[in-house]
Design an enzyme around this catalytic site. Structure first.
Site: not given
Length: 464
Positions: A274, A161, A17, A285, A277, A288, A282
């Site tokens: 999103f 992303r 980031v 982000c 399947a 967590k 993972g």
């Protein structure tokens, strides 16, 4: 951007980031100093080298180099800064709560070097609701000469992303600014004015999308901005887990999850993104942030069963991959299994919470010999996955040669270009568990099994 509008910016933390933020702001014309306690990383950046892999970031780094400086010294970065970003890690604790030790350390170090002028301190790291107020107290308690209403805190969550971070930075859907100070919001709007107006020259390597206009500017309170970040990631994690749950039923009723998600994705209320399947999500982000939201709920006596189910389904998908392998090979002890893809997604070398890690660990536990390959992430895995006993393959084809089975874990374009019919002929047993729908039409001998779909072929069945 003209120098008259350029701000002095400090970015604390040069991970995925922080590094992207620093380079992007320098490209837009601001003068940016990146701060990190890791001297080796600072030395790399000073030489113009990147400690991470992100497409085209090296090009933008070179182009923005005249406006970039890297240091471990807070005293040379903080006093003159108009805007100071906190971009340090917040790894999860065993309880699911994020570890804020690095945020506290950064805030304390920043506070000791504030100079009395109006300075905006920005939480860019993903932090729990209420952290903005907590950081404000740290500044108040640690500043050498504290001035009320001079050191302003803003929550400005990132929505990048990995793999498309520059595109997401330069052409965002929205910019969220959370603060109780109108002055702080005004300065942040000034900082982001090139993005808001889209009047900058787009990089050749990251062109402006044809239909893109301008991002939305969302002004909120501190706590709402912090919640927006968590809620956004939690919802995306839910979409992936929902697709995986439907995929399991698709296999049982002879439907194809890819056709199903395409059909529902045209509904504007749902959207196509999103809904892939596979082996589950993972990265740093989703896991967590969903765990953090559940933990926050517990603090207030509020249960969040939908998010808990999303996490459970995600873990189930990782076990499903091994179960599919066992259905065909039965006993894995002594079998050679090729694992293609180690990073949690393509176009990054990030291995955090990568499904491939759990897959390799389980295969080793069951006695399999694992041969792994990744186009980018193998050097990082060599360091971060030293606890796993696997062999590296110099190419995907080398990993597949003589294997009893292969598991395709990351949808790298390199794997789409493989001649799969030829590759399967070189395997001891022609079996691929394709968790990411990399293999398209398959008419060769062997078995290609995909999540949410019946196996592509059952010619030349695998024996134990």
């Amino acid at each position: 951007m003209q120098d008259a509008k350029a701000l002095q910016v400090a970015v604390v933390g040069t991970g995925y980031v922080g590094l992207g933020t620093a380079v992007m702001l320098a490209y837009l014309g601001h003068h940016v100093t990146g701060v990190d306690v890791d001297q080796a990383k600072i030395d790399m950046l000073t030489r113009g080298e990147l400690p991470i892999y992100e497409p085209y970031l090296d090009e933008l780094l070179r182009e923005s180099a005249p406006r970039l400086r890297w240091t471990t010294d807070y005293a040379s970065a903080i006093p003159n800064a108009d805007v100071i970003f906190i971009c340090v890690g917040t790894p999860p604790l065993p309880s699911g709560q994020p570890n804020l030790a690095y945020v506290a350390e950064a805030a304390q170090s920043i506070a000791r070097h504030l100079n009395g002028k109006v300075q905006v301190v920005v939480n860019k790291s993903t932090v729990p609701i209420g952290t903005g107020d907590w950081v404000a107290r740290i500044l108040e308690e640690n500043a050498v000469d504290y001035h009320a209403n001079r050191y302003l805190v803003v929550s400005n969550p990132e929505f990048l992303r990995e793999g498309t971070a520059l595109h997401d930075s330069l052409y965002p859907d929205r910019i969220v600014l959370g603060s109780d100070s109108p002055e702080a919001i005004e300065r942040m709007a000034e900082l982001y004015e090139p993005l808001l107006s889209q009047d900058f020259a787009a990089p050749v390597s990251v062109p402006r999308p044809d239909c893109y206009t301008q991002p939305a500017l969302v002004k909120t309170s501190l706590s709402s901005a912090e919640m927006i970040k968590y809620a956004a990631n939690a919802f995306l994690a839910l979409k992936i887990s929902f697709a995986n749950e439907i995929a399991g039923l698709c296999e049982r009723v002879d439907a194809d999850i890819q056709e199903v998600t395409r059909g529902i994705g045209y509904d504007q209320r749902i959207g196509p993104h999103f809904l892939g399947a596979g082996a589950g999500w993972g990265g740093s982000c989703f896991g967590k942030d969903t765990a953090a939201l559940i933990s926050i709920g517990h603090e207030y006596g509020y249960e969040m069963p939908i998010l808990a189910a999303a996490i459970e389904i995600n873990q189930r998908q990782r076990q499903l991959v091994i179960a599919k392998l066992q259905q065909h090979l039965h006993r894995l002890k002594g079998k050679r299994v090729a694992v293609l893809g180690m990073a949690f997604k393509p176009n990054t070398d990030d291995l955090r919470d990568a499904p491939a890690h759990d897959c390799i660990a389980r295969l080793i536990e069951l006695g399999a010999q694992v041969v792994a390959h990744d186009p980018i992430a193998m050097p990082r895995a060599r360091h971060e996955w030293r606890h796993l006993r696997y062999q590296e393959a110099e190419s995907a084809e080398a990993a597949l040669r003589g294997a009893d089975a292969a598991i395709l874990m990351t949808e790298w374009d390199d794997y789409r270009r493989i001649d799969w019919e030829s590759a399967l002929r070189g395997m001891r047993h022609p079996l691929v568990i394709d968790t990411r729908r990399v293999i398209g039409h398959f008419g060769g001998a062997g078995i290609v099994e995909q999540i949410g779909k019946r196996p592509a072929s059952r010619v030349a069945e695998v024996t134990a």
